[in-house]
Enzyme design. Sequence first.
Site, mmCIF file in Angstrom:
data_model
loop_
_atom_site.group_PDB
_atom_site.id
_atom_site.type_symbol
_atom_site.label_atom_id
_atom_site.label_comp_id
_atom_site.label_asym_id
_atom_site.label_seq_id
_atom_site.Cartn_x
_atom_site.Cartn_y
_atom_site.Cartn_z
ATOM 1 N N GLU B 192 15.945 33.745 -15.107
ATOM 2 C CA GLU B 192 16.149 32.408 -15.684
ATOM 3 C C GLU B 192 15.235 32.179 -16.891
ATOM 4 O OE1 GLU B 192 16.593 32.887 -12.151
ATOM 5 O OE2 GLU B 192 18.575 32.909 -13.081
ATOM 6 N N ASN B 276 21.417 38.418 -12.282
ATOM 7 C CA ASN B 276 22.316 37.842 -13.285
ATOM 8 C C ASN B 276 21.911 38.220 -14.704
ATOM 9 O OD1 ASN B 276 20.032 35.865 -12.670
ATOM 10 N ND2 ASN B 276 20.796 35.061 -14.608
ATOM 11 N N ASP B 318 26.142 32.976 -12.041
ATOM 12 C CA ASP B 318 24.806 33.320 -11.518
ATOM 13 C C ASP B 318 24.869 33.998 -10.155
ATOM 14 O OD1 ASP B 318 21.953 33.425 -11.616
ATOM 15 O OD2 ASP B 318 21.875 31.756 -10.212
HETATM 16 O O1 LIG Z 1 16.934 35.924 -11.713
HETATM 17 C C1 LIG Z 1 15.829 35.983 -11.191
HETATM 18 O O2 LIG Z 1 14.862 36.612 -11.651
HETATM 19 C C2 LIG Z 1 15.697 35.305 -9.893
HETATM 20 C C3 LIG Z 1 14.514 35.334 -9.179
HETATM 21 C C4 LIG Z 1 14.467 34.726 -7.941
HETATM 22 C C5 LIG Z 1 13.164 34.863 -7.221
HETATM 23 O O3 LIG Z 1 12.321 35.642 -7.707
HETATM 24 O O4 LIG Z 1 12.902 34.255 -6.196
HETATM 25 C C6 LIG Z 1 15.621 34.080 -7.433
HETATM 26 C C7 LIG Z 1 16.764 34.091 -8.247
HETATM 27 N N1 LIG Z 1 16.767 34.680 -9.436
HETATM 28 C C8 LIG Z 1 17.990 33.529 -7.812
HETATM 29 O O5 LIG Z 1 18.993 33.588 -8.552
HETATM 30 C C9 LIG Z 1 18.086 32.951 -6.559
HETATM 31 O O6 LIG Z 1 19.164 32.524 -6.120
HETATM 32 C C10 LIG Z 1 16.934 32.879 -5.762
HETATM 33 C C11 LIG Z 1 16.741 32.346 -4.511
HETATM 34 C C12 LIG Z 1 15.454 32.583 -4.212
HETATM 35 C C13 LIG Z 1 14.751 32.217 -2.996
HETATM 36 O O7 LIG Z 1 13.723 32.855 -2.729
HETATM 37 O O8 LIG Z 1 15.209 31.303 -2.294
HETATM 38 N N2 LIG Z 1 14.857 33.231 -5.225
HETATM 39 C C14 LIG Z 1 15.741 33.435 -6.196
#
Ligand SMILES: O=C(O)c1cc(C(=O)O)c2c(n1)C(=O)C(=O)c1cc(C(=O)O)[nH]c1-2
Lengths: 600, 600
Positions: B192, B276, B318
Amino acid sequence: MTKLTLMTSGLALCAATMAMANDDLMTQMDNPAQWAIQTGDYANQRYSELDQINAENVGDLQVAWSFSTGVLRGHEGSPLVIGDMMYVHTPFPNTVYALDLKEEGKIVWRYEPKQDPDVIPVMCCDTVNRGVAYADGKIFLHQADTKVVALDAMTGEVKWEVMNGDASKGETNTATVMPVKDKIIVGISGGEFGVRGHVTAYNMETGEQEWRAWSMGPDEDILVDPENTTHLGEPVGENSGTNTWEGDQWMIGGGTTWGWYSYDPEADLIYYGTGNPSTWNPAQRPGDNRWSMTVMARDPDDGMAKWFYQMTPHDEWDYDGVNEMILTDQEMDGEVRKLLTHFDRNGLGYTMDRITGELLVAEKYDPAVNWTTGVDMDPESENYGRPAVVAEYSTEQNGEDVNSTGICPAALGSKDQQPAAYSPKTELFYVPTNHVCMDYEPFRVSYTAGQPYVGATLAMYPAPDSHGGMGNFIAWDNINGEIKWSLPEQFSVWSGALATAGDIVFYGTLEGYLKAVSAETGEELYRFKTPSGIIGNVMTYEQGGKQYIGILSGVGGWAGIGLAAGLTNPNDGLGAVGGYSALSDYTALGGQLTVFTLPD
Amino acid sequence: MTKLTLMTSGLALCAATMAMANDDLMTQMDNPAQWAIQTGDYANQRYSELDQINAENVGDLQVAWSFSTGVLRGHEGSPLVIGDMMYVHTPFPNTVYALDLKEEGKIVWRYEPKQDPDVIPVMCCDTVNRGVAYADGKIFLHQADTKVVALDAMTGEVKWEVMNGDASKGETNTATVMPVKDKIIVGISGGEFGVRGHVTAYNMETGEQEWRAWSMGPDEDILVDPENTTHLGEPVGENSGTNTWEGDQWMIGGGTTWGWYSYDPEADLIYYGTGNPSTWNPAQRPGDNRWSMTVMARDPDDGMAKWFYQMTPHDEWDYDGVNEMILTDQEMDGEVRKLLTHFDRNGLGYTMDRITGELLVAEKYDPAVNWTTGVDMDPESENYGRPAVVAEYSTEQNGEDVNSTGICPAALGSKDQQPAAYSPKTELFYVPTNHVCMDYEPFRVSYTAGQPYVGATLAMYPAPDSHGGMGNFIAWDNINGEIKWSLPEQFSVWSGALATAGDIVFYGTLEGYLKAVSAETGEELYRFKTPSGIIGNVMTYEQGGKQYIGILSGVGGWAGIGLAAGLTNPNDGLGAVGGYSALSDYTALGGQLTVFTLPD
Ligand SMILES: O=C(O)c1cc(C(=O)O)c2c(n1)C(=O)C(=O)c1cc(C(=O)O)[nH]c1-2
Ligand SMILES: O=C(O)c1cc(C(=O)O)c2c(n1)C(=O)C(=O)c1cc(C(=O)O)[nH]c1-2
């Protein structure tokens, strides 16, 4: 005439509401299925008639459910239970939750006060709060920043709020609220910031201030009648709140009121104790420093004092007199007497006549106590009621900038805020105690509003030549002034006890254990390691025909301040950090309610 | 000559240590008394041979002890158990505790990293961490700020540390570490923030970087052999990591690697998925955006890719492809095959041949999924392996600044990081799922290093025309691509499952319940309300002849971000706040381990 009539009937209406509010709370407290006040009842007995959980089956106790409060640091006090609703409070920021007991703690409402975090550094002994009160359909919260809030018990809606003090001058709050008749009674903290203590009554319905009784100052401030307010049977006389002080020192004199409150509805008197005189350097405040360190009996309607008893005149050790007054009716010398029993920080267990203020017993409840040889019990003596100070442990006599060593108990006393319980079945008091001694070096300090006004450097350690631990959990006979049994503990027992008709006594430990012991013998019957160190008070209630035991975990308070505030210098935290440093081998910060019951 | 001999024997020594480290960890993982790796084993099966707790007696489960971690917000991952020591980690600041199981969790050591809190706002989805790893006498922690630390497992002493990324550019970490042979494998977060993802291997002994495989970029960055690295059986060809991107967009192309890692020791391949492509506005990155959203199989020694499979070319929703790859050997069409099963965010459950990368099954594991009609399974088709996109739910086709509504699943997928379990006894996968749909409005955004690079506004809500809840816990047949049974849940099941030889499956709920259900039928056999919402993974171990179940509570993660970060605007938290707002009726922040066992 018309006007007068109206006014009169207005008053009559008022009186009726008063009585009702009071009666309602008393009915709520009398119902053992509930836990309607922090102290168990007005008498502060912390005794429950519930006996489903008893000495036979307590070993089978199980965790029924648990609830994280969402806040870390020291969790003092306990939940309340009114009907099917449980009220849980937290340390700063003093969130309050109403939980539905029929749905395993579903959150009905939450109140999240917005408080200025600047109040945190002016709280001496962690960000604790000893809990909310209930009366008249309202939940009363006295926040850290001294805002008193009345919330609708069903919805959490704010009914009224009022500021009781000024945190910028070091005035804070940690105490619970005591509802009495049509008023609520609140105290104030800040003895380490030169705050002059007071107790204040607010109208339960409107939040209007009804009276305020200062701990020291002119007679009209301290609400005494010089002729009729007594000290050990003698009228206190005029200017008793100023004439044992040098100059204006009484204006920054301490005697804060952060402990527990009791009420005797029959005698219509409230009881509480006042804290240490400011500063901790006794050389800066010659005299007895009245009425710091004093048990006070007052009329709840107007605050007028009936009697005082100063336990530690001219304090030299920070032995605040705020610990709870436990009211019992017991036989003594063949006569049923209305007693008040109090385990003071100074290490003496006092038994008094709560109507007259007569001193009946004053004995050490920890054999380690060495600063005094005892209290002069001779009514004819000019030292009547005064503890005899041992020169070696007198920080006043040793003087400024001299380190007086080996004083027992330490500043946090043989017992601090952790309340004792009383069982009418055994006529014993179950007392969570500290077994800690100290070195104390007073130094000159100058007063600036809102800045620490301590003037002493302390170090604390386990009582020497003993079992090596820093606490005991004891059973005390208040008639004979004797320890019945004593259980050694590695750390001070900073949690409040609960005694029940099931012939068991519960308490928590700083490592995090909830323990149940036999009320008769002290034999351990059950232990469970809760998530964090326990400084909360054990409570019990019944729901759907089952008895439950509830306890808040969350290490902190003065004993746990090192962990809670992340301090590591042994002399920090007013000397407590070093003594309790081993706590970090057992527990980390927390904030959880654990609820226990028997298996089906 | 002398020199050469020395060097050779040096290498030999190295190789021996390598093999030993690897063998040791495999032995530790094979011992069902332990929980030696976050994923249960290299295969990510999360299955335990322990059966003392089973379908018959799980209803009698009790809490044995509990431990507060001293940290609030989302607690993902689980403790490890090696011998008599338990290792517990926390979200930011990523404290690690070593607890002595012989002494009910006495703290043997704690490691408290000092991390710049500036990393918190660049963590997209709460301050979570999915846990520490063990190998070769060391505990490996990959901190939020991307510092990788090796700690002596006995003392907590830092053996080495290395920075894997740069938080000022939005590079953070939430993933666990996978030790393989003489290396540890780590990922990176920041999709992100326009971070270009990579997987990195560090030497276990020294912390030196051994290789790094980027998710997109030139062939030498992504470690492919254009001739021999395949995609669905075909060589990927030259420049596969740049030629499906416009211009230099691949340099800020996402494809981060924050999920789970698997390893097949026999095939000597590691498996993981990439996230993503950046930004969430598909119009800004024409093309398939390889190798975002891709399952990758690589050689752990040098990182070279054996095969890739891109599940969601040119993502418009995503649907990060990072969920775990579960490795099983199962019969399919009369032949035992080495399978990889993966429940993708995009709502499809994939079964693949893990040696060749052949696609065997791709079916919806939530009937609500509507963005695709399914995957083209015809190897002869030019769309082989591609999902057919339904125009109505294509945020690309609907265009920028258009709100595409009713897309299922929501951005957090039919399943997110919460890992599934597999039981070889039932040959079923137990999958914690989300039953959530969304509105998605992409908008143009420009890139600034360290700033959010999202470009879409989202709203989430329960799948319409269903049971009203936001989750299901399902049993999945990966051979036939069918749901065997499905348990509706009010909220997404954000906790990882555990299957055991006791014919039971455990999982946690966002309200805070630990539940045990029959592996065969899904019938609920036990539930307990832990202190806070559960997003951790259930683990089990044996100690002193008793089987224990452990689970971390502490609501948070993307689903719980509203509570965790105190957000209330429904569109905040990348759209998750609104959907999960009712969570605050059930739970508050926490951070606790609860350990269960059977009564004696
Ligand atoms: O694109 C990324 O680098 C990234 C990192 C993370 C993360 O590190 O927890 C999540 C997501 N995306 C993501 O899309 C996501 O749905 C998500 C859920 C969680 C969580 O721990 O509940 N982390 C993340
Ligand atoms: O003088 C004061 O105003 C004051 C306030 C408080 C408090 O409000 O908690 C404590 C004390 N003193 C004190 O002396 C003390 O030992 C103490 C212990 C604790 C605690 O909660 O653990 N508070 C306090």
